[in-house]
Design a protein around this motif. Sequence first.
Motif, PDB file in Angstrom:
ATOM      1  N   ALA A  21      -5.800   2.733   7.362  1.00  0.00           N
ATOM      2  CA  ALA A  21      -5.265   2.101   8.579  1.00  0.00           C
ATOM      3  C   ALA A  21      -4.505   0.818   8.243  1.00  0.00           C
ATOM      4  N   VAL A  22      -5.084  -0.026   7.413  1.00  0.00           N
ATOM      5  CA  VAL A  22      -4.425  -1.292   7.067  1.00  0.00           C
ATOM      6  C   VAL A  22      -3.170  -1.026   6.241  1.00  0.00           C
ATOM      7  N   GLY A  23      -3.214  -0.016   5.385  1.00  0.00           N
ATOM      8  CA  GLY A  23      -2.025   0.343   4.615  1.00  0.00           C
ATOM      9  C   GLY A  23      -0.878   0.758   5.509  1.00  0.00           C
ATOM     10  N   ILE A  24      -1.192   1.531   6.529  1.00  0.00           N
ATOM     11  CA  ILE A  24      -0.162   1.945   7.492  1.00  0.00           C
ATOM     12  C   ILE A  24       0.416   0.732   8.205  1.00  0.00           C
ATOM     13  N   VAL A  25      -0.441  -0.205   8.582  1.00  0.00           N
ATOM     14  CA  VAL A  25       0.035  -1.419   9.256  1.00  0.00           C
ATOM     15  C   VAL A  25       0.948  -2.217   8.317  1.00  0.00           C
ATOM     16  N   HIS A  26       0.576  -2.312   7.036  1.00  0.00           N
ATOM     17  CA  HIS A  26       1.428  -3.021   6.074  1.00  0.00           C
ATOM     18  C   HIS A  26       2.822  -2.391   6.007  1.00  0.00           C
ATOM     19  N   ARG A  28       4.276  -0.383   8.367  1.00  0.00           N
ATOM     20  CA  ARG A  28       4.971  -0.397   9.673  1.00  0.00           C
ATOM     21  C   ARG A  28       5.391  -1.792  10.101  1.00  0.00           C
ATOM     22  N   SER A  29       4.606  -2.798   9.732  1.00  0.00           N
ATOM     23  CA  SER A  29       4.876  -4.167  10.204  1.00  0.00           C
ATOM     24  C   SER A  29       4.713  -5.195   9.081  1.00  0.00           C
ATOM     25  N   PRO A  30       5.492  -5.081   8.033  1.00  0.00           N
ATOM     26  CA  PRO A  30       5.323  -6.022   6.913  1.00  0.00           C
ATOM     27  C   PRO A  30       5.572  -7.474   7.310  1.00  0.00           C
ATOM     28  N   GLU A  31       6.403  -7.692   8.339  1.00  0.00           N
ATOM     29  CA  GLU A  31       6.722  -9.058   8.768  1.00  0.00           C
ATOM     30  C   GLU A  31       5.473  -9.833   9.170  1.00  0.00           C
ATOM     31  N   GLY A  32       4.486  -9.136   9.711  1.00  0.00           N
ATOM     32  CA  GLY A  32       3.261  -9.797  10.136  1.00  0.00           C
ATOM     33  C   GLY A  32       2.453 -10.375   8.988  1.00  0.00           C
ATOM     34  N   PHE A  33       2.655  -9.847   7.786  1.00  0.00           N
ATOM     35  CA  PHE A  33       1.901 -10.305   6.625  1.00  0.00           C
ATOM     36  C   PHE A  33       2.655 -11.342   5.796  1.00  0.00           C
ATOM     37  N   LEU A  34       3.965 -11.417   5.993  1.00  0.00           N
ATOM     38  CA  LEU A  34       4.782 -12.317   5.177  1.00  0.00           C
ATOM     39  C   LEU A  34       4.346 -13.780   5.237  1.00  0.00           C
ATOM     40  N   PRO A  35       3.937 -14.301   6.402  1.00  0.00           N
ATOM     41  CA  PRO A  35       3.551 -15.718   6.439  1.00  0.00           C
ATOM     42  C   PRO A  35       2.356 -16.068   5.553  1.00  0.00           C
ATOM     43  N   ILE A  36       1.498 -15.120   5.251  1.00  0.00           N
ATOM     44  CA  ILE A  36       0.311 -15.462   4.458  1.00  0.00           C
ATOM     45  C   ILE A  36       0.501 -15.191   2.964  1.00  0.00           C
ATOM     46  N   PRO A  38       1.398 -16.062  -0.574  1.00  0.00           N
ATOM     47  CA  PRO A  38       1.611 -17.352  -1.258  1.00  0.00           C
ATOM     48  C   PRO A  38       3.059 -17.504  -1.734  1.00  0.00           C
ATOM     49  N   ASP A  39       3.523 -18.743  -1.749  1.00  0.00           N
ATOM     50  CA  ASP A  39       4.915 -19.036  -2.108  1.00  0.00           C
ATOM     51  C   ASP A  39       5.268 -18.597  -3.529  1.00  0.00           C
ATOM     52  N   TRP A  40       4.284 -18.547  -4.419  1.00  0.00           N
ATOM     53  CA  TRP A  40       4.555 -18.202  -5.817  1.00  0.00           C
ATOM     54  C   TRP A  40       4.706 -16.692  -6.049  1.00  0.00           C
ATOM     55  N   VAL A  41       4.487 -15.888  -5.012  1.00  0.00           N
ATOM     56  CA  VAL A  41       4.638 -14.434  -5.138  1.00  0.00           C
ATOM     57  C   VAL A  41       6.115 -14.075  -4.993  1.00  0.00           C
ATOM     58  N   PRO A  42       6.704 -13.426  -6.022  1.00  0.00           N
ATOM     59  CA  PRO A  42       8.109 -13.043  -5.912  1.00  0.00           C
ATOM     60  C   PRO A  42       8.283 -11.830  -4.990  1.00  0.00           C
ATOM     61  N   PHE A  43       9.431 -11.724  -4.368  1.00  0.00           N
ATOM     62  CA  PHE A  43       9.761 -10.581  -3.506  1.00  0.00           C
ATOM     63  C   PHE A  43       8.639 -10.271  -2.516  1.00  0.00           C
ATOM     64  N   PRO A  44       8.302 -11.224  -1.646  1.00  0.00           N
ATOM     65  CA  PRO A  44       7.135 -11.060  -0.771  1.00  0.00           C
ATOM     66  C   PRO A  44       7.164  -9.809   0.113  1.00  0.00           C
ATOM     67  N   ARG A  45       8.312  -9.471   0.674  1.00  0.00           N
ATOM     68  CA  ARG A  45       8.368  -8.278   1.536  1.00  0.00           C
ATOM     69  C   ARG A  45       8.051  -7.020   0.726  1.00  0.00           C
ATOM     70  N   GLU A  46       8.617  -6.927  -0.447  1.00  0.00           N
ATOM     71  CA  GLU A  46       8.373  -5.763  -1.296  1.00  0.00           C
ATOM     72  C   GLU A  46       6.907  -5.705  -1.742  1.00  0.00           C
ATOM     73  N   VAL A  47       6.334  -6.889  -1.985  1.00  0.00           N
ATOM     74  CA  VAL A  47       4.919  -6.937  -2.373  1.00  0.00           C
ATOM     75  C   VAL A  47       4.042  -6.470  -1.211  1.00  0.00           C
ATOM     76  N   LEU A  49       4.886  -4.398   1.143  1.00  0.00           N
ATOM     77  CA  LEU A  49       5.057  -2.940   1.226  1.00  0.00           C
ATOM     78  C   LEU A  49       4.281  -2.241   0.110  1.00  0.00           C
ATOM     79  N   ALA A  50       4.330  -2.802  -1.091  1.00  0.00           N
ATOM     80  CA  ALA A  50       3.593  -2.213  -2.216  1.00  0.00           C
ATOM     81  C   ALA A  50       2.087  -2.262  -1.973  1.00  0.00           C
TER      82      ALA A  50
END
Length: 137
Positions: A21-26, A28-36, A38-47, A49-50
């Motif tokens: 369920a959480v994987g599906i949410v990631h 379908r709605s990756p934008e919801g997770f982007l704020p959390i 960390p800044d040191w993670v490269p390519f946050p949207r792709e991460v 999704l991964a």
Amino acid sequence: MNRDSLARRIARLVLALAYLAVGIVHLRSPEGFLPIVPDWVPFPREVVLATGVAEMAGAIGLMIPRLRHAAAWGLAAYAVCVFPANIKHAIEGIAVSGQVLGWGYHAPRLLAQPVIVWWALWAGGITDWPWRGRAAR
């Protein structure tokens, strides 16, 4: 405790459904997770999704006997790897979906992370702790 007791099968199913369920949410709605993230993670949207793909793969793997151990190790490692995002979410009080969650949510969530690691290992048949040895007594 039996390597595949009823309790372990139920725990495995619940964990697999939760990760699926959480994987599906990631995905379908990756934008919801982007704020959390960390800044040191490269390519946050792709991460994000991964991580969704990893959660879903782990969930499916838990349910396939020959993949179960690998999936359990993967989900345990995953739970360790996302801990910095959980810490950032808690410390910075980041709103997700417009809602700021207080320490009444964050403290139990952070304390539950080691339990989630153990749950993956136990549900996957990697460990019998804390029940190992009880049958011998």
